[in-house]
Design an enzyme around this catalytic site. Structure first.
Site, PDB file in Angstrom:
ATOM      1  N   ILE A  14      39.259  28.428  45.951  1.00 64.05           N
ATOM      2  CA  ILE A  14      39.719  27.038  45.855  1.00 64.05           C
ATOM      3  C   ILE A  14      39.240  26.239  47.067  1.00 64.05           C
ATOM      4  O   ILE A  14      38.778  25.099  46.945  1.00 64.05           O
ATOM      5  CB  ILE A  14      41.255  26.973  45.716  1.00 64.05           C
ATOM      6  CG1 ILE A  14      41.706  27.713  44.453  1.00 64.05           C
ATOM      7  CG2 ILE A  14      41.736  25.511  45.679  1.00 64.05           C
ATOM      8  CD1 ILE A  14      43.218  27.885  44.310  1.00 64.05           C
ATOM      9  N   ASP A  33      37.957  30.273  58.477  1.00 66.20           N
ATOM     10  CA  ASP A  33      38.056  31.413  57.556  1.00 66.20           C
ATOM     11  C   ASP A  33      37.829  32.715  58.325  1.00 66.20           C
ATOM     12  O   ASP A  33      37.012  32.754  59.245  1.00 66.20           O
ATOM     13  CB  ASP A  33      37.018  31.296  56.421  1.00 66.20           C
ATOM     14  CG  ASP A  33      37.480  31.970  55.142  1.00 66.20           C
ATOM     15  OD1 ASP A  33      37.709  31.259  54.158  1.00 66.20           O
ATOM     16  OD2 ASP A  33      37.645  33.206  55.142  1.00 66.20           O
ATOM     17  N   THR A  37      39.295  37.578  52.480  1.00 62.43           N
ATOM     18  CA  THR A  37      39.141  37.414  51.027  1.00 62.43           C
ATOM     19  C   THR A  37      38.070  36.368  50.692  1.00 62.43           C
ATOM     20  O   THR A  37      37.644  36.285  49.547  1.00 62.43           O
ATOM     21  CB  THR A  37      40.474  37.037  50.332  1.00 62.43           C
ATOM     22  OG1 THR A  37      40.945  35.814  50.876  1.00 62.43           O
ATOM     23  CG2 THR A  37      41.525  38.112  50.523  1.00 62.43           C
ATOM     24  N   SER A 118      53.088  28.514  41.893  1.00 64.58           N
ATOM     25  CA  SER A 118      54.018  28.575  40.758  1.00 64.58           C
ATOM     26  C   SER A 118      54.865  29.840  40.792  1.00 64.58           C
ATOM     27  O   SER A 118      55.908  29.896  40.146  1.00 64.58           O
ATOM     28  CB  SER A 118      53.221  28.568  39.452  1.00 64.58           C
ATOM     29  OG  SER A 118      52.330  29.678  39.422  1.00 64.58           O
ATOM     30  N   TYR A 141      54.748  37.987  47.834  1.00 66.88           N
ATOM     31  CA  TYR A 141      53.827  36.836  47.805  1.00 66.88           C
ATOM     32  C   TYR A 141      54.575  35.549  47.456  1.00 66.88           C
ATOM     33  O   TYR A 141      54.420  34.516  48.114  1.00 66.88           O
ATOM     34  CB  TYR A 141      52.711  37.087  46.791  1.00 66.88           C
ATOM     35  CG  TYR A 141      51.830  35.886  46.554  1.00 66.88           C
ATOM     36  CD1 TYR A 141      50.874  35.506  47.487  1.00 66.88           C
ATOM     37  CD2 TYR A 141      51.979  35.110  45.405  1.00 66.88           C
ATOM     38  CE1 TYR A 141      50.080  34.381  47.272  1.00 66.88           C
ATOM     39  CE2 TYR A 141      51.185  33.991  45.191  1.00 66.88           C
ATOM     40  CZ  TYR A 141      50.243  33.639  46.134  1.00 66.88           C
ATOM     41  OH  TYR A 141      49.466  32.525  45.924  1.00 66.88           O
ATOM     42  N   VAL A 171      45.034  29.181  38.932  1.00 69.48           N
ATOM     43  CA  VAL A 171      43.788  28.432  39.053  1.00 69.48           C
ATOM     44  C   VAL A 171      42.603  29.358  38.726  1.00 69.48           C
ATOM     45  O   VAL A 171      42.596  30.525  39.120  1.00 69.48           O
ATOM     46  CB  VAL A 171      43.647  27.878  40.487  1.00 69.48           C
ATOM     47  CG1 VAL A 171      42.441  26.947  40.572  1.00 69.48           C
ATOM     48  CG2 VAL A 171      44.922  27.144  40.897  1.00 69.48           C
ATOM     49  N   VAL A 185      43.111  36.940  36.558  1.00 62.71           N
ATOM     50  CA  VAL A 185      42.832  37.580  35.269  1.00 62.71           C
ATOM     51  C   VAL A 185      41.608  36.986  34.562  1.00 62.71           C
ATOM     52  O   VAL A 185      40.846  37.726  33.921  1.00 62.71           O
ATOM     53  CB  VAL A 185      44.085  37.568  34.359  1.00 62.71           C
ATOM     54  CG1 VAL A 185      44.474  36.146  33.945  1.00 62.71           C
ATOM     55  CG2 VAL A 185      43.884  38.440  33.143  1.00 62.71           C
ATOM     56  N   ARG A 268      52.771  45.016  35.583  1.00 59.05           N
ATOM     57  CA  ARG A 268      52.803  45.079  37.054  1.00 59.05           C
ATOM     58  C   ARG A 268      54.192  44.701  37.569  1.00 59.05           C
ATOM     59  O   ARG A 268      54.796  43.753  37.055  1.00 59.05           O
ATOM     60  CB  ARG A 268      51.831  44.058  37.616  1.00 59.05           C
ATOM     61  CG  ARG A 268      50.380  44.411  37.463  1.00 59.05           C
ATOM     62  CD  ARG A 268      49.585  43.209  37.861  1.00 59.05           C
ATOM     63  NE  ARG A 268      48.198  43.509  38.119  1.00 59.05           N
ATOM     64  CZ  ARG A 268      47.304  42.595  38.452  1.00 59.05           C
ATOM     65  NH1 ARG A 268      47.649  41.324  38.581  1.00 59.05           N
ATOM     66  NH2 ARG A 268      46.052  42.924  38.686  1.00 59.05           N
TER      67      ARG A 268
HETATM   68  C1  UD1 Z   1      50.335  34.676  40.483  1.00 59.23           C
HETATM   69  C2  UD1 Z   1      51.001  33.329  40.573  1.00 59.23           C
HETATM   70  C3  UD1 Z   1      50.043  32.275  41.015  1.00 59.23           C
HETATM   71  C4  UD1 Z   1      49.323  32.738  42.270  1.00 59.23           C
HETATM   72  C5  UD1 Z   1      48.592  34.030  41.978  1.00 59.23           C
HETATM   73  C6  UD1 Z   1      47.860  34.559  43.187  1.00 59.23           C
HETATM   74  C7  UD1 Z   1      52.753  33.361  38.851  1.00 59.23           C
HETATM   75  C8  UD1 Z   1      53.221  32.814  37.555  1.00 59.23           C
HETATM   76  N1  UD1 Z   1      51.549  32.960  39.273  1.00 59.23           N
HETATM   77  O1  UD1 Z   1      49.492  34.685  39.454  1.00 59.23           O
HETATM   78  O2  UD1 Z   1      50.753  31.082  41.296  1.00 59.23           O
HETATM   79  O3  UD1 Z   1      48.440  31.765  42.711  1.00 59.23           O
HETATM   80  O4  UD1 Z   1      49.561  34.975  41.630  1.00 59.23           O
HETATM   81  O5  UD1 Z   1      47.195  35.731  42.855  1.00 59.23           O
HETATM   82  O6  UD1 Z   1      53.442  34.120  39.482  1.00 59.23           O
HETATM   83  N2  UD1 Z   1      46.476  40.681  34.354  1.00 59.23           N
HETATM   84  C9  UD1 Z   1      45.943  41.478  33.363  1.00 59.23           C
HETATM   85  N3  UD1 Z   1      44.728  42.053  33.569  1.00 59.23           N
HETATM   86  C10 UD1 Z   1      44.011  41.869  34.716  1.00 59.23           C
HETATM   87  C11 UD1 Z   1      44.570  41.047  35.726  1.00 59.23           C
HETATM   88  C12 UD1 Z   1      45.797  40.476  35.513  1.00 59.23           C
HETATM   89  O7  UD1 Z   1      46.568  41.682  32.303  1.00 59.23           O
HETATM   90  O8  UD1 Z   1      42.912  42.411  34.842  1.00 59.23           O
HETATM   91  C13 UD1 Z   1      47.770  40.013  34.087  1.00 59.23           C
HETATM   92  C14 UD1 Z   1      48.778  40.088  35.196  1.00 59.23           C
HETATM   93  O9  UD1 Z   1      49.559  41.228  35.122  1.00 59.23           O
HETATM   94  C15 UD1 Z   1      49.577  38.805  34.918  1.00 59.23           C
HETATM   95  C16 UD1 Z   1      48.522  37.844  34.373  1.00 59.23           C
HETATM   96  O10 UD1 Z   1      47.461  38.659  33.922  1.00 59.23           O
HETATM   97  O11 UD1 Z   1      50.544  39.013  33.931  1.00 59.23           O
HETATM   98  C17 UD1 Z   1      47.974  36.907  35.411  1.00 59.23           C
HETATM   99  O12 UD1 Z   1      47.654  37.650  36.550  1.00 59.23           O
HETATM  100  P1  UD1 Z   1      46.889  37.032  37.810  1.00 59.23           P
HETATM  101  O13 UD1 Z   1      45.671  36.333  37.364  1.00 59.23           O
HETATM  102  O14 UD1 Z   1      46.791  38.111  38.826  1.00 59.23           O
HETATM  103  O15 UD1 Z   1      47.857  35.893  38.307  1.00 59.23           O
HETATM  104  P2  UD1 Z   1      49.474  35.849  38.438  1.00 59.23           P
HETATM  105  O16 UD1 Z   1      49.968  37.117  38.991  1.00 59.23           O
HETATM  106  O17 UD1 Z   1      50.078  35.274  37.223  1.00 59.23           O
END
Ligand code: UD1
Length: 309
Positions: A14, A33, A37, A118, A141, A171, A185, A268
């Site tokens: 970002i 920085d 990461t 969030s 976190y 994001v 993700v 997770r």
């Molecule tokens: C969280 C925070 C977000 C923050 C971010 C930092 C929430 C709602 N959001 O994002 O504000 O900026 O952390 O990292 O808490 N997943 C999969 N497969 C993958 C990777 C992830 O299924 O390969 C799932 C995770 O378990 C989760 C979702 O996808 O349920 C999103 O994961 P991720 O992109 O890591 O973000 P959050 O943990 O939601």
């Protein structure tokens, strides 16, 4: 634009988009920085670089010298990483933020914009999530992001130092690093599909997120620098929709031209079930409106990962 900006974490995902937008607008930009990461490949020509860590107060003092606006993006931004190693993420996310607040206040910085999250909402009883809901962090976190935000608000109340917390919602976009199990993700799904490998879903895939293309966040953050009634506020910046991971994967399979099924693994710990923002406050205080929707953002993002693979 003749103001000077410090972007902490400016070599990150970002942060580098903020740097790019500021340079394009003619601003003077400095990046702080530590490349834990962030990546050198994300640095943009024209920005000054200070290599160092927000966890060191003297580094923060050097970084804020002569700066008008601080965009504080430096963090260790991962829920599972904070569960695995709370001390390291606390040092970056809490100690680093407090150091920067002290340094920026002392240096007479005009305003500091904090990268909020969030995740501070946790599992709320209702959706969408509004800023006046009681926070309920479920992971180190999320708690660290809440503490950083509260410190900022306290600095406004105690010292009259202007801070704004922009709460980001999942994001995504070009330059998001897919290279770690802690990566966002969408970056993981995109690189898996393009390599014709099955992506992993943690849990049943019915958890939902308000995925936000990075250009929207850049817009919200830059508006927060000058919006008159923003100081001391926490403000959601997102699109305002939500989609399940299963539906996301289906859409991404279609865009990429693959038909790969996910491998399902255990949920997770610390994971939030549903996330969707109410963006009324951002509209009212920042004059923000999302300009890139999920479909368009995914197209742009997949196109970028294609150039990388
Ligand atoms: C969280 C925070 C977000 C923050 C971010 C930092 C929430 C709602 N959001 O994002 O504000 O900026 O952390 O990292 O808490 N997943 C999969 N497969 C993958 C990777 C992830 O299924 O390969 C799932 C995770 O378990 C989760 C979702 O996808 O349920 C999103 O994961 P991720 O992109 O890591 O973000 P959050 O943990 O939601």
């Amino acid at each position: 634009m003749s103001s000077s900006y410090l972007v902490t974490g400016g070599a990150g995902f970002i942060g580098s988009h903020l740097v790019e937008a500021l340079l394009a607008a003619g601003a003077r930009v400095r990046v702080l920085d530590n490349f834990i990461t962030g990546h050198r490949r994300n640095l943009r020509e024209g920005a000054e670089l200070i290599e160092g860590d927000v966890a060191a107060l003297d580094t923060c003092r050097r970084a804020v010298d002569g700066i008008d606006f601080v965009l504080h993006q430096a963090a260790i931004p991962s829920v599972p990483r904070s569960v695995a190693d709370p001390l390291t993420s606390h040092r970056a996310n809490v100690d680093g933020t407090l150091n920067l607040l002290v340094a920026a206040r002392d240096a007479g910085v005009t305003r500091l914009i904090f990268a909020g999250s969030s995740s501070v909402y946790g599992n709320s009883a209702t959706l969408p999530k509004r800023e006046d809901m009681v926070p309920n962090p479920l992971s180190p976190y999320a708690l660290q992001k809440l503490v950083g935000e509260r410190y900022g608000q306290m600095f406004h109340a105690l010292y009259g130092f202007e801070t704004v917390s922009i709460r980001y919602f999942n994001v995504f976009g070009p330059r998001q690093d897919p290279g770690s199990p802690y990566s966002g993700v969408i970056s993981r799904f995109a690189t898996a599909l393009l390599a014709n490998e099955p992506p992993t879903i943690y849990g049943d895939g019915e958890q939902t997120r308000d995925f936000t293309y990075v250009a929207n966040v850049v817009d919200g953050v830059l508006k927060a620098c000058t919006a008159p009634n923003a100081a001391g506020q926490a403000i959601n910046v997102a699109v305002g929709g939500r989609i399940s991971l299963n539906a996301l994967l289906e859409g991404m399979n279609r865009s990429v031209g693959t038909r790969l099924s996910a491998v399902y693994k255990d949920t997770r710990t610390g994971d939030v079930r549903d996330s969707q923002a109410d963006i009324t406050k951002a509209r009212e205080i920042l004059g923000y409106t999302p300009t890139v929707d999920l479909a368009e953002g995914l197209d742009r993002t997949i196109a970028w990962y294609r150039t990388q693979s």
